[in-house]
Design a protein around this motif. Structure first.
Motif, mmCIF file in Angstrom:
data_model
loop_
_atom_site.group_PDB
_atom_site.id
_atom_site.type_symbol
_atom_site.label_atom_id
_atom_site.label_comp_id
_atom_site.label_asym_id
_atom_site.label_seq_id
_atom_site.Cartn_x
_atom_site.Cartn_y
_atom_site.Cartn_z
ATOM 1 N N TYR A 351 43.476 74.898 13.217
ATOM 2 C CA TYR A 351 43.274 73.523 12.729
ATOM 3 C C TYR A 351 42.935 72.632 13.908
ATOM 4 O O TYR A 351 43.466 72.827 15.000
ATOM 5 N N GLU A 353 41.720 68.192 14.661
ATOM 6 C CA GLU A 353 41.375 66.888 14.088
ATOM 7 C C GLU A 353 40.906 65.982 15.221
ATOM 8 O O GLU A 353 41.493 66.016 16.308
ATOM 9 N N LYS A 369 38.838 66.420 10.016
ATOM 10 C CA LYS A 369 39.794 67.529 10.121
ATOM 11 C C LYS A 369 39.034 68.806 9.801
ATOM 12 O O LYS A 369 38.271 68.845 8.831
ATOM 13 N N PRO A 431 36.144 69.341 16.756
ATOM 14 C CA PRO A 431 37.157 69.994 15.926
ATOM 15 C C PRO A 431 36.848 71.455 15.548
ATOM 16 O O PRO A 431 37.757 72.271 15.514
#
Ligand SMILES: Cc1cc2nc3c(=O)[nH]c(=O)nc-3n(C[C@H](O)[C@H](O)[C@H](O)COP(=O)(O)OP(=O)(O)OC[C@H]3O[C@@H](n4cnc5c(N)ncnc54)[C@H](O)[C@@H]3O)c2cc1C
Length: 444
Positions: A351, A353, A369, A431
């Protein structure tokens, strides 16, 4: 009898792209496109007819794309195909011969078995100008609209209807809207956005009956509640148009007209592409039910190229698409963590962001994100999602390129991106790259 060389049946995403591709690859062949409708709607723009765009006439594919490229346009319905004689019978009674035929006959709304769906003011998502015009007209005088289905089509319609000031409710049987395409946290974010824009959402609940005499007045839900409804819009998927192919004796199954990886049907002079054909997943090679204009166009590029010499193969459907609710864009490619696990993959996710401009104070900045899903065993990417502003749509297209090239987390972590303060996230915080780096570290 009219003699034609290449004939394409269907005038939408697949048909137009197949005709253009045939023209480009075989410039000395004549190409004729036959379609039923006088004017063709941009199918993906249909929800926007009811709000943003403001009418059917502002959502048309211009015929210039055909005439400017020397493609003959015939407006007529093909009633039957004689594969032995290589001829088509048109509903006007004329016959046309072909050397190579491309079927791009598309799809129509799925028929559900809910009692009352035949009542007046129950509408389906038909790609038909006159039908949509009548829905637009009815909307002008109603208060309560119920949208059956919270997939991306239902969500887009609900958001557009709301712009007309009506009381709009989505009824979705799954626990969340958009759940077939997105991870649960993104679905919740989408629902929050929809609610903030005034759309009511009822999830985990089915519509069991459409109530009213001749005309709908309400719907009965599976929890016993009744919801007032002056209009019900059913937006729950499509079924391939296969009648023409089936009656001609071509192989057809529930997934559509059966094609091989070259888009050839069971008759070697006939190719097919788009919503009307069977599909396989790029990742699992299992049959896929996805139906998208982007898939239709790619299949058409393969079919059009292969007509006289097999040159391209279809690697299967990745499944890439985006949707927007106001300024919130949700985009997905390949598998979610949930679908990957359901398919038996051991997964590792990354992940990240960051603002999609740098510095974050640059105009037009949206927080982005990204989540990437990897096969823990091979380290290859299986899917990815991006949520944020408009740039999320193109980020997910880049993720699709990574999937199609079976890139590993380590490769994506050093992916060569271009950045600019006014256009992209910073190279330090990009990201997609950082999500791959996080997954890469976890898989070590
Ligand atoms: C509301 C909505 C929103 C969507 N949004 C998106 C999106 O954002 N992104 C995306 O990728 N996809 C989207 N889709 C899916 C996309 O619209 C379809 O995948 C796409 O239209 C498929 O194109 P096609 O050419 O295969 O078939 P169709 O668009 O169904 O076209 C079929 C064509 O064949 C013609 N035809 C059929 N039978 C005959 C016959 N016998 N004789 C002559 N002509 C015939 C029809 O008249 C038509 O021209 C959306 C769909 C809908 C309904």
């Amino acid at each position: 009898m009219k003699k034609c060389d290449v004939v394409v049946v269907g005038g939408s995403a697949a048909g137009i792209t197949a005709a253009l591709t045939a023209r480009r690859h075989y410039p000395y062949r004549t190409v004729t496109l036959i379609r039923k409708e006088e004017k063709v709607l941009i199918p993906c723009g249909i929800p926007y007819i009811f709000g943003t765009v403001g009418g059917t006439d502002k959502n048309l594919i211009p015929d210039g794309v055909l005439s400017d490229n020397g493609i003959n346009l015939v407006i007529n319905e093909v009633s039957s195909i004689n594969c032995k004689e290589k001829t088509l019978l048109l509903s006007s009674g004329e016959t046309t011969s072909y050397n190579k035929l491309v079927l791009a006959t598309g799809s129509e709304p799925l028929k559900l078995s809910i009692p009352g769906l035949d009542k007046k003011n129950v509408f389906f998502v038909k790609k038909d100008i006159h039908y949509l015009k009548s829905l637009l007209k009815r909307l002008g005088s109603v208060r309560n609209v119920v949208v059956l289905g919270g997939g991306f089509i239902g969500v887009e319609f609900a958001d557009e209807f709301k712009k007309k000031g009506m009381n709009v409710t989505i009824v979705e049987m799954l626990p969340h809207c958009l759940m077939l395409a997105f991870e649960e946290d993104l679905c919740k974010e989408a629902e929050k956005k929809l609610t903030s824009r005034g759309v009511n959402i009822i999830t985990g609940t089915k519509i069991e009956e459409i109530l009213g005499e001749d005309t709908v007045t309400a719907v009965r839900l599976s929890d016993g509640r009744e919801l007032k409804a002056d209009i019900v819009l059913v937006g729950v998927g499509v079924k391939p148009n296969t009648n023409l192919a089936e009656e001609a004796g071509l192989d057809v199954n529930r997934g559509g007209v059966v094609v091989d990886s070259t888009m050839q049907t069971s008759d070697e002079s006939i190719f097919a592409c788009g919503d009307c054909t069977t599909k396989r997943s790029f990742i699992t090679d299992k049959p896929s039910g996805l139906r998208l204009a982007s898939i239709a166009a790619i299949e058409a590029r393969i079919a059009g190229t292969n007509l006289f010499k097999i040159q391209r193969n279809n690697p299967g459907v990745v499944g890439v698409f985006s949707t927007a609710i106001g300024d919130l864009v949700l985009a997905t490619a390949g598998m979610t963590e949930k679908t990957a696990k359901e398919e038996g993959f051991e997964v590792s996710c990354g992940y990240a962001e960051a603002p999609d401009r740098h510095p974050g104070g640059m105009p037009g900045m949206n927080q982005m994100k990204v989540k990437l899903v990897f096969n823990k065993v091979t380290q290859e990417i299986l899917g990815g999602q991006a949520v944020g502003g408009p740039s999320a749509g193109e980020v997910v297209n880049t993720i699709s390129a990574c999937i199609q090239n079976r890139m590993k987390a380590d490769n994506i972590a050093v992916f060569q991106i271009g950045t600019h303060p006014a256009v992209t996230a910073s190279p330090i915080a990009y990201p997609m790259v950082n999500a791959a780096e996080m997954a890469n570290i976890m898989m070590k």
